[in-house]
Design a protein around this motif. Structure first.
Motif, short mmCIF file in Angstrom:
data_model
loop_
_atom_site.label_atom_id
_atom_site.label_comp_id
_atom_site.label_asym_id
_atom_site.label_seq_id
_atom_site.Cartn_x
_atom_site.Cartn_y
_atom_site.Cartn_z
N ALA A 176 -32.53 -27.69 1.80
CA ALA A 176 -31.50 -27.13 1.69
C ALA A 176 -30.85 -27.03 3.65
CB ALA A 176 -30.68 -27.23 1.38
N ALA A 177 -31.88 -25.78 3.17
CA ALA A 177 -31.79 -25.09 4.89
C ALA A 177 -29.79 -24.51 4.51
CB ALA A 177 -32.16 -25.34 5.76
N ARG A 178 -28.99 -24.25 3.34
CA ARG A 178 -28.30 -24.33 3.75
C ARG A 178 -27.87 -22.38 4.62
NH1 ARG A 178 -25.52 -27.43 -1.19
NH2 ARG A 178 -25.65 -29.51 0.77
N THR A 179 -27.98 -21.79 4.99
CA THR A 179 -28.00 -20.06 5.20
C THR A 179 -26.92 -19.41 4.62
OG1 THR A 179 -29.08 -19.05 6.72
CG2 THR A 179 -27.92 -20.90 7.64
N LEU A 180 -26.18 -20.30 5.22
CA LEU A 180 -24.70 -20.27 5.50
C LEU A 180 -23.56 -20.96 5.12
CD1 LEU A 180 -23.08 -17.05 7.78
CD2 LEU A 180 -21.85 -18.79 7.05
N THR A 181 -22.59 -20.08 3.60
CA THR A 181 -21.46 -20.93 3.62
C THR A 181 -20.51 -20.52 3.08
OG1 THR A 181 -22.53 -21.37 0.55
CG2 THR A 181 -20.82 -21.63 1.02
N ALA A 182 -19.11 -21.18 4.07
CA ALA A 182 -17.95 -20.75 4.09
C ALA A 182 -16.84 -21.62 3.19
CB ALA A 182 -17.87 -20.64 5.87
N GLY A 275 -3.66 -24.54 -14.18
CA GLY A 275 -2.89 -24.46 -12.78
C GLY A 275 -3.80 -24.93 -12.04
N VAL A 276 -4.87 -25.88 -11.21
CA VAL A 276 -5.71 -25.96 -10.12
C VAL A 276 -6.29 -25.32 -8.84
CG1 VAL A 276 -3.38 -27.50 -8.39
CG2 VAL A 276 -5.86 -28.60 -9.21
N LYS A 277 -7.37 -25.56 -9.09
CA LYS A 277 -8.54 -24.88 -7.81
C LYS A 277 -8.53 -25.95 -7.33
CE LYS A 277 -12.16 -22.16 -7.09
NZ LYS A 277 -13.80 -21.59 -7.68
N ARG A 278 -8.74 -25.95 -5.78
CA ARG A 278 -8.81 -26.67 -4.39
C ARG A 278 -9.77 -26.08 -3.52
NH1 ARG A 278 -3.28 -30.26 -4.87
NH2 ARG A 278 -3.64 -31.47 -5.89
N LEU A 279 -10.57 -26.16 -3.06
CA LEU A 279 -10.88 -25.52 -1.82
C LEU A 279 -11.27 -26.55 -0.74
CD1 LEU A 279 -14.74 -25.48 -2.31
CD2 LEU A 279 -14.11 -24.14 -3.75
N ALA A 280 -12.05 -26.40 0.46
CA ALA A 280 -12.75 -27.08 1.65
C ALA A 280 -13.94 -25.95 1.78
CB ALA A 280 -11.66 -27.65 2.61
N GLN A 281 -15.19 -26.91 1.54
CA GLN A 281 -16.33 -25.80 1.94
C GLN A 281 -17.13 -26.56 3.12
OE1 GLN A 281 -19.15 -24.11 -0.58
NE2 GLN A 281 -18.82 -26.43 -2.04
N ARG A 282 -17.75 -25.62 4.16
CA ARG A 282 -18.26 -26.03 5.37
C ARG A 282 -20.30 -25.25 4.93
NH1 ARG A 282 -19.43 -28.03 10.46
NH2 ARG A 282 -19.47 -27.37 12.10
N TRP A 283 -21.24 -25.84 4.21
CA TRP A 283 -22.69 -24.69 5.32
C TRP A 283 -23.07 -25.02 6.23
CZ3 TRP A 283 -22.17 -28.48 0.13
CH2 TRP A 283 -21.83 -28.28 -1.09
N TYR A 284 -23.84 -23.88 6.88
CA TYR A 284 -24.12 -23.76 8.08
C TYR A 284 -25.71 -23.95 7.78
CZ TYR A 284 -19.76 -23.19 9.74
OH TYR A 284 -18.52 -23.05 10.35
N GLN A 285 -26.07 -24.78 8.35
CA GLN A 285 -28.09 -24.54 8.06
C GLN A 285 -28.47 -24.15 8.97
OE1 GLN A 285 -27.75 -29.49 7.76
NE2 GLN A 285 -29.07 -28.76 6.15
N TRP A 286 -30.20 -23.48 8.88
CA TRP A 286 -30.19 -23.86 9.90
C TRP A 286 -30.60 -24.20 11.74
CZ3 TRP A 286 -33.39 -21.53 5.65
CH2 TRP A 286 -34.78 -22.76 5.23
N HIS A 287 -30.80 -25.07 10.93
CA HIS A 287 -31.31 -26.18 11.88
C HIS A 287 -29.89 -26.70 12.47
CE1 HIS A 287 -31.58 -29.71 9.05
NE2 HIS A 287 -31.75 -28.61 8.47
N ASP A 288 -29.66 -27.97 13.43
CA ASP A 288 -29.25 -29.14 14.01
C ASP A 288 -29.06 -30.25 12.28
OD1 ASP A 288 -27.55 -31.64 14.98
OD2 ASP A 288 -28.14 -31.14 16.56
N VAL A 289 -27.77 -30.56 12.10
CA VAL A 289 -27.52 -31.17 10.85
C VAL A 289 -28.46 -32.37 11.39
CG1 VAL A 289 -26.50 -30.28 10.22
CG2 VAL A 289 -25.16 -31.58 11.56
N HIS A 290 -28.17 -32.88 12.75
CA HIS A 290 -29.26 -34.41 13.29
C HIS A 290 -30.31 -34.23 13.56
CE1 HIS A 290 -24.65 -35.62 12.59
NE2 HIS A 290 -23.76 -35.04 13.57
N SER A 291 -30.80 -33.13 13.15
CA SER A 291 -32.60 -33.36 13.21
C SER A 291 -32.87 -32.82 12.30
CB SER A 291 -32.39 -32.14 14.61
OG SER A 291 -32.80 -30.57 14.66
#
Ligand SMILES: O=C(O)CCC(=O)C(=O)O
Ligand SMILES: [Fe+2]
Length: 313
Positions: A176-182, A275-291
Motif C-alpha cells: 500500500a506504501a502509505r507512508t503518511l496520513t493526513a 453526535g456524528v464524526k466526519r473526516l476527510a483523509q489523504r494518504w501519501y504514498q512514497w511513489h507517484d500514485v500513477h506509477s
C-alpha cells in the motif's frame, strides 16, 4: 512543545505556494515568530483586488503545528480549515457514501457480528466534481505535510454515527506504501469518536490540548504475541486525540528506511457515543500514485520490512 518550521524554509514555501495559489492559501509568518500561521497576512501574495477583498474577509488562522509524538511522528494543526470549508468538503461527497463495514476474518464467516470497521465512506475520485474548496484543502494538506501533490491519494471522506468505530489497524503495508496520513476532522461528535494511538513511543511531554491519555507500555508484548486488545480497552487509556472540527492530524506509518513503524503506528477510532464524526483523509504514498511501487519491490527483495505483522484475530 511547539513544532516550528525554520523561517528560511517557510519563506521558500511562501513563494512556491504563492505562485500557484490564491492568497488564501499562502502561508506566512508574522513578525513575532511565535504567532499562528496566517492564511492571509501577507498581502504580497494577493494577486488581484478581488483576492485582497477575499483575504480581508478570511478569518481562518492556522495554529502552529504541534508535535504530539516522535515515534511515530504525529503532529496536529488546529484551525486548519474553517467550519464552512469542513461542511463544503463533506457536501462534496453527497450521495456517494457507502457502508465502510469490514468484518473480522477474510470471509467474515467465523465472526459475522464482529465488525472491524463500521460507518460510511467514499473516495472523492472524480476531480471534475471537486469544488474549489475541496481542491484547496487538498493543496493545503500537501503543504502541511510537505509532500508532493503527485504522491497523494484521492481524499477519502468517512462518517461515523453513534456506535460506529474502527478497530486498531495500520494504514500501510509495503504494497500500500502509505507512508503518511493526513486526517482533517470535518465534524466533531459530542461524545466519543477519539482517534487513538495506544502505543506511541516518545510522546512529547507536557499537556497537549485536544489529546489526552498516556501511551501503553506493552508494545513489546503486543509485538511478541501479535494479539491486539479490544478497542474498548484501549479507548479507556492510550493516547486519544479529539476529532475537533477543522483539526488536521498528520502521522507517519513508515520510518525513513521504509520499515513499518510497528506497533506504534497502530491506531483506531473509538465508538461515537453521541453526535456524528466526519473526516476527510489523504494518504501519501512514497511513489507517484500513477506509477509502480518500485521502492516496495526493492524493500520486499531486500527484506527491509520487519517480518512481524499484526493479525487481528
Ligand atoms: O476515524 C479516525 O479518526 C481514523 C480513521 C482511520 O484511521 C482510517 O480511516 O484509516
Ligand atoms: Fe487509519
Amino acid at each position: 512543545e511547539d513544532f516550528r518550521v525554520d523561517s528560511s524554509r517557510l519563506a521558500s514555501q511562501d513563494i512556491i505556494l504563492g505562485s500557484r495559489a490564491s492568497c488564501s492559501f499562502s502561508f506566512s509568518f508574522s513578525s513575532s515568530f511565535s504567532s499562528s500561521f496566517s492564511s492571509c497576512s501577507s498581502s504580497s501574495f494577493c494577486f488581484s483586488s478581488k483576492e485582497e477583498a477575499n483575504c480581508a474577509a478570511e478569518t481562518r488562522r492556522w495554529q502552529p503545528p504541534r508535535l504530539l509524538a516522535r515515534n511515530p511522528l504525529i503532529y496536529v494543526i488546529d484551525n486548519f480549515a474553517t467550519k464552512e470549508e469542513c461542511l463544503e468538503v463533506f457536501n462534496n461527497s453527497h450521495g456517494r457514501m457507502e457502508s465502510a463495514r469490514v468484518w473480522k476474518g477474510s470471509m467474515g464467516r467465523e465472526s459475522q457480528n464482529a465488525a472491524v470497521r463500521s460507518g460510511l465512506t467514499t473516495t472523492l475520485n472524480k476531480p471534475a466534481k471537486w469544488t474549489s474548496v475541496t481542491r484547496e484543502i487538498i493543496e493545503r494538506m500537501d503543504a502541511a505535510t510537505m509532500m508532493p501533490h503527485a504522491v497523494g491519494q484521492y481524499l477519502q471522506v468517512t462518517q461515523y454515527d453513534v456506535g460506529d468505530s474502527y478497530d486498531l489497524h495500520r494504514d500501510s503495508s509495503i504494497e500500500a506504501a502509505r507512508t503518511l496520513t493526513a486526517i482533517l476532522f470535518l465534524e466533531e461528535p459530542e461524545e466519543g469518536g477519539e482517534l487513538i494511538f495506544p502505543w506511541v513511543d516518545d510522546l512529547v511531554s507536557g499537556p497537549v490540548a485536544g489529546a489526552e491519555g498516556a501511551p501503553r507500555k506493552d508494545a513489546k508484548e503486543i509485538l511478541a504475541s501479535g494479539k491486539l486488545p479490544p478497542l474498548r480497552e484501549v479507548c479507556e487509556a492510550g493516547l486519544r486525540v479529539r476529532p475537533v472540527q477543522g483539526r488536521l492530524v498528520v502521522f507517519r506509518s513508515h520510518d525513513l528506511m521504509g520499515r513499518l513503524i510497528m506497533p506504534h503506528s497502530l491506531h483506531g477510532s473509538c465508538p461515537v457515543r453521541r453526535g456524528v464524526k466526519r473526516l476527510a483523509q489523504r494518504w501519501y504514498q512514497w511513489h507517484d500514485v500513477h506509477s509502480n511501487n518500485l521502492l516496495g519491490e526493492l524493500i520486499s527483495q531486500t527484506g527491509l520490512e520487519p517480518s512481524w505483522r499484526v493479525k487481528p484475530k
